[in-house]
Design a protein around this motif. Structure first.
Motif, PDB file in Angstrom:
ATOM      1  N   ILE A  75     -14.637  -6.225  -1.345  1.00 57.17           N
ATOM      2  CA  ILE A  75     -13.687  -5.309  -0.697  1.00 57.17           C
ATOM      3  C   ILE A  75     -12.278  -5.518  -1.254  1.00 57.17           C
ATOM      4  O   ILE A  75     -11.526  -4.555  -1.477  1.00 57.17           O
ATOM      5  N   TRP A  76     -11.918  -6.786  -1.494  1.00 55.54           N
ATOM      6  CA  TRP A  76     -10.607  -7.086  -2.074  1.00 55.54           C
ATOM      7  C   TRP A  76     -10.452  -6.420  -3.440  1.00 55.54           C
ATOM      8  O   TRP A  76      -9.474  -5.716  -3.692  1.00 55.54           O
ATOM      9  N   THR A  79     -10.247  -2.657  -3.165  1.00 57.79           N
ATOM     10  CA  THR A  79      -8.937  -2.194  -2.697  1.00 57.79           C
ATOM     11  C   THR A  79      -7.940  -2.155  -3.850  1.00 57.79           C
ATOM     12  O   THR A  79      -7.141  -1.211  -3.969  1.00 57.79           O
ATOM     13  N   SER A  82      -8.790   0.823  -6.053  1.00 55.01           N
ATOM     14  CA  SER A  82      -8.384   2.080  -5.401  1.00 55.01           C
ATOM     15  C   SER A  82      -6.878   2.310  -5.492  1.00 55.01           C
ATOM     16  O   SER A  82      -6.412   3.435  -5.351  1.00 55.01           O
ATOM     17  N   GLN A  83      -6.107   1.225  -5.720  1.00 55.43           N
ATOM     18  CA  GLN A  83      -4.654   1.335  -5.878  1.00 55.43           C
ATOM     19  C   GLN A  83      -4.238   1.258  -7.354  1.00 55.43           C
ATOM     20  O   GLN A  83      -3.065   1.080  -7.658  1.00 55.43           O
ATOM     21  N   ILE A 103      -2.293  -4.998   0.727  1.00 53.85           N
ATOM     22  CA  ILE A 103      -3.751  -5.025   0.827  1.00 53.85           C
ATOM     23  C   ILE A 103      -4.120  -4.989   2.306  1.00 53.85           C
ATOM     24  O   ILE A 103      -3.805  -5.930   3.043  1.00 53.85           O
ATOM     25  N   PRO A 104      -4.746  -3.917   2.781  1.00 54.19           N
ATOM     26  CA  PRO A 104      -5.149  -3.878   4.191  1.00 54.19           C
ATOM     27  C   PRO A 104      -6.063  -5.051   4.538  1.00 54.19           C
ATOM     28  O   PRO A 104      -6.959  -5.405   3.755  1.00 54.19           O
ATOM     29  N   HIS A 105      -5.817  -5.655   5.677  1.00 52.97           N
ATOM     30  CA  HIS A 105      -6.624  -6.789   6.159  1.00 52.97           C
ATOM     31  C   HIS A 105      -6.608  -7.958   5.168  1.00 52.97           C
ATOM     32  O   HIS A 105      -7.598  -8.694   5.054  1.00 52.97           O
ATOM     33  N   GLY A 133     -14.384   0.031  -5.740  1.00 54.54           N
ATOM     34  CA  GLY A 133     -13.271   0.943  -5.522  1.00 54.54           C
ATOM     35  C   GLY A 133     -13.690   2.164  -4.725  1.00 54.54           C
ATOM     36  O   GLY A 133     -12.978   2.617  -3.826  1.00 54.54           O
ATOM     37  N   ALA A 136     -14.012   1.242  -1.157  1.00 54.29           N
ATOM     38  CA  ALA A 136     -12.702   1.097  -0.511  1.00 54.29           C
ATOM     39  C   ALA A 136     -12.108   2.462  -0.159  1.00 54.29           C
ATOM     40  O   ALA A 136     -11.517   2.637   0.915  1.00 54.29           O
ATOM     41  N   LYS A 141     -10.072   2.225   4.377  1.00 56.04           N
ATOM     42  CA  LYS A 141      -9.286   1.011   4.593  1.00 56.04           C
ATOM     43  C   LYS A 141      -9.834   0.146   5.723  1.00 56.04           C
ATOM     44  O   LYS A 141      -9.112  -0.646   6.336  1.00 56.04           O
ATOM     45  N   SER A 146     -16.113  -0.030   4.459  1.00 55.60           N
ATOM     46  CA  SER A 146     -16.478  -0.413   3.091  1.00 55.60           C
ATOM     47  C   SER A 146     -17.866  -1.026   3.040  1.00 55.60           C
ATOM     48  O   SER A 146     -18.635  -0.780   2.109  1.00 55.60           O
TER      49      SER A 146
END
Length: 431
Positions: A75-76, A79, A82-83, A103-105, A133, A136, A141, A146
């Motif tokens: 997930i990290w 994320t 995705s950015q 980074i959410p969460h 990605g 995510a 988010k 995810s």
């Protein structure tokens, strides 16, 4: 049987802690028996077996993996992708200190990864990163969002394995029901669907590629085989084995197609630091980590007790020899075995991968999934035995210091090696 299997899978998905080793072994043993009976009694009813496999997977849909922390890193990385941030250039600890990147969460993900993962760069290949990605983005988010997206992708991949696996079995003149020894295998369900390991996606592309090879469409097979490598690197091991199967000229073109496709997928992530960061992280798995090893544990015991070797020095020295040992075995199977038909090629792949896992310092249970799939295309079944015994390695999670039970590991490998040698002897007698 189907209802009881659902109860057992539901319990593992939502009412189980990984420290409860006795509960894990009990449920897993029950599922092994139920799997055997389901395939035995319903092997001529593929629609029923397929529906059962899908149902068992759907049970896990909204559960958080409880035997692996890897999904937090997935997930990290997803994320970051995705950015439009390159996940190969920064460790999570480095990014945590950068206030400009949100980074959410973030703290929950870092904590979930454990102590080691945040210190290292990502080691997941580019196609895997794109899937992270996508999860995510579609997951909104949310960690659970995810997880659900990734799980749906893994389930879809397993369905694809059934579809192309049955076709491949038919082309090899083998019973198509054999694919359900993979699809209904409790290890596959628990580790891939349950714990979100992407071996299933890699295996989907692998089987799809071999199906096209069986139809002599090696150009398209090369592209899809590259997708398999770009999900997990393990299929790289088998590339030299195609020399005899395709012939020198076709195999050269095949390698060019595979290489070019991989380069196209790597290109969006390339940076001067990419190769260094990636290779260093991969190298750690050979020389720094140890879990459920067989030959390594045996040689370490000999080295420590008879030659006064230091354990931390021994694993580094041993880890450096693994690539050379594996390359040697791959070359032996390439040049001294006639891999001129697909059945022989698949059997060679089985032996090469088995050797790699036997000499590895780290053999997580989900690593066996590749062997489980390969074995149904061959005359050997020791990998199915191993898929039932590898769960014993999770004893390490039942204690806070993650200390392995060497007696259980010895039992696991003694049974596997004994059955494997028995099968080798039986096959030679038949010949």
């Amino acid at each position: 049987m189907m209802l009881l299997s659902c109860v057992f899978y539901y319990t593992l998905a939502y009412h189980f802690q990984r420290t409860d080793f006795i509960k894990l072994v009990g449920l897993f043993l029950g599922l092994l028996v139920l799997c055997y009976k389901l395939v035995q009694f319903e092997k001529y009813n593929p629609k029923f077996l397929f529906a059962a496999g899908v149902l068992f997977r759907v049970i896990f849909l909204f559960s958080i993996p409880n035997l692996s922390q890897d999904f937090y890193r997935f997930i990290w990385d997803g994320t970051l992708v995705s950015q439009w941030i390159n996940p190969y250039l920064y460790t999570p600890n480095q990014l945590l200190e950068n206030a400009e990147i949100i980074i959410p969460h973030a703290q929950e993900l870092i904590s979930g990864m454990g102590e080691l993962s945040p210190k290292f760069h990502s080691n997941y290949p580019p196609l895997n990163q794109l899937i992270f990605g996508l999860a995510a983005i579609l997951g909104g988010k949310s960690i659970m969002g995810s997880v659900v997206v990734m799980r749906l992708i893994i389930i879809a991949s397993d369905i694809g394995i059934v579809y192309y696996g049955r076709k491949l079995l038919k082309s090899l003149n083998r019973s198509p029901h054999l694919i359900f020894w993979y699809f209904l295998n409790p290890l596959i369900l628990l580790e891939l669907t349950g714990n979100l390991h992407f071996e299933g996606v890699m295996l989907f592309f692998f089987v799809w590629s071999l199906y096209f090879l069986s139809k002599n469409n090696w150009q398209l097979a090369g592209i899809i085989y590259a997708f398999s490598i770009a999900t997990k690197l393990l299929p790289l091991l088998f590339l030299p084995l195609f020399l005899n199967y395709l012939g020198w000229k076709k195999s050269l073109y095949f390698y060019v197609i595979v290489g070019a496709t991989i380069l196209l997928m790597v290109a969006p992530f390339y940076a001067p630091e990419f190769i260094t960061n990636y290779s260093e992280t991969i190298g750690l798995w050979f020389s720094n980590f140890k879990f459920n090893a067989s030959i390594y544990n045996l040689t370490k015991s000999i080295g420590v007790h008879f030659f006064d070797a230091k354990p931390w020095e021994f694993i580094i020295a041993y880890g450096k020899t693994i690539p050379y040992l594996v390359i040697t075995v791959v070359l032996l199977f390439t040049f001294f075995r006639k891999n001129q038909n697909l059945s022989t090629l698949l059997t060679s792949m089985l032996w090469v991968l088995s050797f790699y896992l036997f000499v590895s310092t780290t053999v997580h249970p989900w690593y066996i999934s590749f062997l489980v799939l390969l074995t149904i295309f061959t005359n050997y079944r020791y990998a199915l035995i191993w898929s039932g015994l590898v769960i014993l390695s999770y004893f390490a999670y039942s204690n806070p210091n993650y200390i392995e039970h060497l007696g259980l590991l010895a039992f696991e490998y003694i049974v596997v090696f004994t059955y494997m040698l028995y099968e080798i002897s039986t096959q030679r007698n038949k010949k």
